[in-house]
Scaffold this motif. Structure first.
Motif, PDB file in Angstrom:
ATOM      1  N   GLY A 294       7.357  11.984   5.356  1.00 11.59           N
ATOM      2  CA  GLY A 294       7.918  10.893   6.131  1.00 11.59           C
ATOM      3  C   GLY A 294       8.666  11.328   7.365  1.00 11.59           C
ATOM      4  N   GLN A 295       8.299  12.509   7.922  1.00 12.59           N
ATOM      5  CA  GLN A 295       8.956  12.999   9.137  1.00 12.59           C
ATOM      6  C   GLN A 295       8.213  12.494  10.370  1.00 12.59           C
ATOM      7  OE1 GLN A 295      11.717  14.819   8.654  1.00 12.59           O
ATOM      8  NE2 GLN A 295      11.491  15.435   6.539  1.00 12.59           N
ATOM      9  N   VAL A 296       7.494  11.400  10.213  1.00 10.22           N
ATOM     10  CA  VAL A 296       6.710  10.832  11.307  1.00 10.22           C
ATOM     11  C   VAL A 296       7.280   9.448  11.595  1.00 10.22           C
ATOM     12  CG1 VAL A 296       4.453   9.797  11.745  1.00 10.22           C
ATOM     13  CG2 VAL A 296       4.594  12.126  10.873  1.00 10.22           C
ATOM     14  N   PRO A 297       7.411   9.098  12.880  1.00  8.22           N
ATOM     15  CA  PRO A 297       8.004   7.788  13.176  1.00  8.22           C
ATOM     16  C   PRO A 297       7.114   6.639  12.701  1.00  8.22           C
ATOM     17  CG  PRO A 297       7.182   8.849  15.178  1.00  8.22           C
ATOM     18  CD  PRO A 297       7.071   9.857  14.076  1.00  8.22           C
ATOM     19  N   LEU A 298       7.762   5.599  12.232  1.00  7.24           N
ATOM     20  CA  LEU A 298       7.040   4.394  11.819  1.00  7.24           C
ATOM     21  C   LEU A 298       6.876   3.496  13.034  1.00  7.24           C
ATOM     22  CD1 LEU A 298       8.914   3.689   8.455  1.00  7.24           C
ATOM     23  CD2 LEU A 298       6.704   4.817   8.778  1.00  7.24           C
ATOM     24  N   VAL A 299       5.637   3.079  13.290  1.00  8.94           N
ATOM     25  CA  VAL A 299       5.403   2.215  14.445  1.00  8.94           C
ATOM     26  C   VAL A 299       4.556   1.021  14.022  1.00  8.94           C
ATOM     27  CG1 VAL A 299       5.680   4.040  16.158  1.00  8.94           C
ATOM     28  CG2 VAL A 299       3.448   3.628  15.200  1.00  8.94           C
ATOM     29  N   GLU A 300       4.541   0.022  14.884  1.00  8.36           N
ATOM     30  CA  GLU A 300       3.833  -1.214  14.581  1.00  8.36           C
ATOM     31  C   GLU A 300       2.356  -0.953  14.286  1.00  8.36           C
ATOM     32  OE1 GLU A 300       4.665  -4.333  17.534  1.00  8.36           O
ATOM     33  OE2 GLU A 300       6.521  -3.218  17.889  1.00  8.36           O
ATOM     34  N   GLY A 301       1.832  -1.684  13.338  1.00  6.77           N
ATOM     35  CA  GLY A 301       0.412  -1.592  13.002  1.00  6.77           C
ATOM     36  C   GLY A 301       0.112  -0.657  11.853  1.00  6.77           C
ATOM     37  N   MET A 302       1.097   0.151  11.466  1.00  8.35           N
ATOM     38  CA  MET A 302       0.859   1.030  10.317  1.00  8.35           C
ATOM     39  C   MET A 302       0.859   0.207   9.036  1.00  8.35           C
ATOM     40  SD  MET A 302       3.160   4.400  11.042  1.00  8.35           S
ATOM     41  CE  MET A 302       2.559   5.742  12.074  1.00  8.35           C
ATOM     42  N   VAL A 303      -0.085   0.526   8.151  1.00  5.85           N
ATOM     43  CA  VAL A 303      -0.106  -0.111   6.841  1.00  5.85           C
ATOM     44  C   VAL A 303       0.437   0.893   5.838  1.00  5.85           C
ATOM     45  CG1 VAL A 303      -1.577  -1.050   5.029  1.00  5.85           C
ATOM     46  CG2 VAL A 303      -2.018  -1.618   7.426  1.00  5.85           C
TER      47      VAL A 303
END
Lengths: 646, 646
Positions: free
Chosen positions: A543-552
């Protein structure tokens, strides 16, 4: 389950081959050359040699099957506060999900079984060998893992060498005929973005980085990029192949030519444009060509096998290492993909609701009797009928309901259908772990399942009351898990928040009373692709990756009490800009796309806040709205009960 | 504040020196050779050349002071959605805390001011220079940062070179005499663990890693390891020096001999055992000796300066890079240190409560008038008196109360005493930012302060109502910040949880309504050492270190509305095994050691849950219990009001 005697024979023959190649030990990974989580049956080499059928694991086998011949006094691994004895001349290392399954599947006299983060392969090897030569097939391990392993072993005076061929394949001569399925065109109405456009965007990144080309090894990425699918692997509708994309936007596709029959070529060209086709075995020639041209190649060392990267290095190809360039655009679904995900989730919810209505109806006689009385004569026939159902038949019934849904291809993973204590095994599989347990004995049933549809992929877990033997503790912990689910659905967070930061919200209700669960809270999900897709994750270490719109992303906290019961509740969600009017413009939220009731019979209402109850009631209202019209009268009356406000 | 004209002159003379050394630009970091956050006054080179006095920043100065002579058409940095114009021939890069202060302190015609994560030094240099030579003093930058900077600049065709001397020091000839303070013995009753024992433990790690020695550059680590303190730096009671610890437990201490007078030697030897003393300037000879011996040296590339590590490399010393080995044992306080921290926090709370009682009494006339009416004649004299008080006098009054406490050495950092809109500047400093604002104009006052005591270090922030001009929004947001504080105090978490995972708990109440704060939630705190101590942190990007028992950590969420007001609430806590009877044995908690009331006048009670109110009431009860006996009657009556249950 493979008979232990057969495995013993295979190990005997394997040790002869190892002797022949001068190896002191052999490491067998589960991966194939694409390093996939899901494999074609004829590449299940780890299962062939060990009997273990889980989705991740590594085996190490000593040439010397008799430990006493190692000439060591003591075969003991010293841990901080205890000793671990080496008992066998082979060992299997799996993650926490699979320790029980591995113990169940591999012969106790053949393999030591370890959770890899408690006892490592390196520690085990260090204990049995003072020096020596360990072999591995470099095609079945990522360059990244290979390099780390090589260094680790070097520090133990052990050299890691490539085996001439895959030794398991040399033994495994009765694979039968590999089934060859053609590539399938993944239609525009599903993919939402032409392949040419996807390639253009990635080629632009290559040009910006002054890189000539990128090799893509991961089948999901190749299939996403070309807007194709295939049937090479169960649960994952892809065609296995390699692809090179040049900064000029030119594409070389390395694929078994039998999968691209001539009859398909013109429609493929129409669909994805003109690309160059190469037989997969020509890939070995690419490094020389790139080397001669002085090309700079971008590769992902975590998803490209060690054999190929070493070939590139030998040919002096200048390498730039980085994450697969398809990862982020594939993870951030486009509007058509999101619409598809939402639509297939409603059909999937219909199948789930039918199943749950059917199951509740089946278990009704269990509830109508006084739970403290012995079974009375009136209910005995019904109870006997109930016990003809078991984890396997429930799983089959659910599959039947799913199969009836439009666009259903196959399950997206092996269904976890777990009654009572079996649910405490996080990745329980009734096929691989003894006999399916019959219905009627337990209070709770955990079902974790999903489907591949042309318009998306689903993954849902519910824990259901299936008998009166549910105690206060179970309800309390079910409610704490549900509080975690609700917290994740209610949180608003700024774009680019990292998954590792949000994980605690799902755990906090359990932590407060000293409990926890030993798995991540959420993983990415592909679109008619891998149900476990990166790069985002909601977990303590990943989870060291940014969460951005469109991710499921899934949200799936749980609680597991060994040998007693297990609880997990899972929704898929899509990250969207938060619509709540209180929220600032830059906040995001996990918006659910799974719409199936949570079992309110297991909730201790007094543990929920008003806000939590409101969320649940609104969610259930939405389930009703979306699913009702697709159900029968009987199912609707179940739905109304299951979604009534608490 | 340094006059801009003086800075202009200094820059002029610096550019002459740069010309002489053939530099196209010079980079000046704030660090000295120990890379400390806190510096002796005569090492404040960044302030000397720029006027900026904040605790972190980097300046780059072009030799060519006339941008038009660079021969570039356009001096514009292209960002994703906007353009940034280069206006000056020098620039300063600071973090978000300091942009306002930097704009205020540096001449707008001399320096461009940037937040480093919005416009980077590399981007700025790339815009003004196509190629060239940039100088830096390698003693004032860590090896880690130097290496990254060198690579970044190389990619821009720019070489980073070492300046012959520190060019700022060449200009800065009127430093006056450096004050030399002796080393102070840090007594056993405070340190809790003999230096010999600390050294034994670290030497053991060296032997386990087959390393011959470790160099320790960070002054806090050296002072902790030797159980000494000093007065070289304001706010940080350490003596600056370097230390080498061998795996044999032998110690070489490189220290200015004037700081270790002969009269001290025997008591030092009694206190810390026999070690070898070297003059600090002999450190340059160490690499040759280690190289000749073929030694393996462990160094922390993030806390050791580039000059020294390059010297080690030139002498073929085999280096092992890793985090300062004192970091973890220093962070995990021993029982004596924890007891000291708790005791000094009670004395510090007494000082804070006296101050708050005094302040409330001072501002009483502001509350007694009708807040909608104009000032009436009766109150005018009182109001005029109030306005003779300002941010500076409040800060002085607080220091006075602290100074009266036993064992007080000095403030642990420059007090942030911020009224009204000034509190929206996260690291506001009334000395560095214009005139101190008078009391009487604003509704809220933020005071962030702390003390160095022999038995520990304190750091506390409270936001106080100091006038009737407090609106509903302020109270709402104060309450949201308080909810974050309470959430952090209430959470139970497993040992070894990472700080990055817990940060969200403090932010979630703000995030839910679209708000946030642009700083971390918590930092480690030293024991009579640096008030900002690693390695643990509770923040979005840092905090990748496991939290373990004995760590002292701040909890300090906030909310800042530009030009209007600022709120921050900060307690220090110690991580202890959770005592709550519901908790499993392995859970930890942040147990507060700060005991000062939160201003209940600013709370909107309806936003707090029953659990939150209970926590606050219990906390206030404990404040009363601990502090009451040390206060006067007047102060006690204030305390009873301030801590009464809500």
């Amino acid at each position: 389950m493979i008979d232990v005697a057969i495995i013993k024979q295979r190990l005997f023959r394997l040790r002869e081959l190892m002797e022949h190649q001068g190896l002191d030990a052999l490491i067998v990974n589960r991966g194939d050359e694409h390093l996939s989580e899901y494999l074609p049956p004829f590449k299940e080499r780890l299962a062939f040699i060990s009997g273990f059928t889980g989705s991740a694991g590594t085996v190490v086998i000593l040439r010397n099957h008799d430990l006493s011949e190692l000439g060591k006094k003591q075969l003991v691994i010293e841990k901080e506060d205890h000793l671990v004895t080496v008992k066998n001349s082979a060992a299997i290392f799996v993650d926490g999900r699979y320790t029980l399954q591995a113990r169940n599947q591999v012969g106790a006299d053949l393999f030591d079984v370890f959770q890899y983060n408690k006892v490592s392969l390196q520690e085990w090897i260090q204990t049995v060998l003072d020096e020596g030569v360990v072999g591995i097939d470099p095609k079945c391990i990522s360059y990244h893992s290979f390099s780390k392993l090589k260094t680790d072993l070097q520090n133990l005076n052990i050299s890691l060498v490539n085996t001439a061929n895959n030794l398991i394949d040399e033994l495994w001569t009765d694979k039968g005929n590999e089934e060859i399925a053609s590539v399938e065109i993944f239609e525009d109405k599903y993919n939402g973005c032409p392949s040419l456009e996807k390639r253009r965007q990635i080629a632009k990144i290559l040009r910006e980085k002054q890189i000539d080309a990128t090799l893509i090894s991961k089948s999901e990425s190749v299939n996403w990029l070309l807007n194709v699918r295939g049937r090479d692997i169960p649960n994952l509708p892809v065609v296995n192949s390699f692809l090179v994309l040049y900064s000029s936007e030119q594409v070389e596709w390395y694929i078994d030519p039998r999968k691209v029959p001539n009859s398909l070529l013109s429609s493929l060209q129409h669909h994805i444009g003109k690309i160059d086709y190469y037989s997969e075995d020509k890939l070995a020639e690419l490094p020389r060509r790139l080397g001669k041209q002085g090309s700079v190649l971008y590769v992902d060392p975590a998803t490209t096998n060690a054999w190929f990267i070493k070939l590139l290095e030998e040919n002096n190809v200048q390498l730039v290492f980085g994450d697969d360039l398809c990862d982020m655009p594939k993870a951030c679904k486009n509007p058509i993909e999101i619409a598809g995900m939402k639509k297939c989730h409603i059909r999937d919810a219909v199948a789930m609701c039918r199943f749950l209505a059917w199951l509740d109806h089946l278990t009704e006689p269990l509830f109508s009797q006084d739970k403290h009385a012995d079974l009375d004569a009136k209910h005995l026939p019904a109870l006997e009928f109930i016990r003809t159902h078991n984890e396997a038949t429930l799983s089959e019934q659910l599959l039947k309901f799913r199969s009836e849904q439009e666009g259903f291809i196959e399950p997206s993973f092996d269904t976890i259908s777990a009654l009572g204590p079996n649910a405490s095994i996080i990745h329980y599989n009734h096929v691989n772990l003894g006999n399916p347990r019959p219905l009627g004995l337990d209070g709770m049933y955990l079902v974790d399942s999903g489907g591949q549809y042309y318009d998306g992929t689903t993954d849902i877990t519910r824990t259901i009351m299936v008998g009166p033997n549910v105690n206060n503790e179970m309800k309390e912990r079910f409610t704490l898990v549900l509080k975690g689910v609700i917290a994740m659905h209610r949180i608003r967070f700024p774009k680019n928040t990292y998954g590792v930061m949000l994980d605690v919200l799902a755990r906090a209700p359990l932590w407060q009373v000293g409990l926890n669960y030993e798995h991540g809270t959420g993983h990415g999900v592909g679109h008619c692709l891998n149900v476990h897709e990166g790069p985002q994750a909601i977990s303590q270490r990943g989870g060291q990756v940014p969460l951005v719109e469109g991710m499921v992303t899934s949200i799936e906290p749980g609680y597991y009490k060994d040998n007693e019961y297990g609880i997990r509740l899972e929704n898929l969600t899509v990250i969207e800009q938060a619509r709540n009017q209180n929220s600032g413009a830059n906040m995001c939220a996990f918006v659910p796309i799974t719409f199936v009731p949570f079992d309110t019979r297991l909730i201790k209402k007094e543990l929920l806040t008003e806000n939590e109850k409101n969320w649940l009631n609104e969610y259930h209202f939405k389930v009703r709205e979306l699913v009702k019209e697709h159900l029968s009268d009987f199912e609707i009356s179940w739905l109304l009960r299951a979604t009534s406000a608490i």
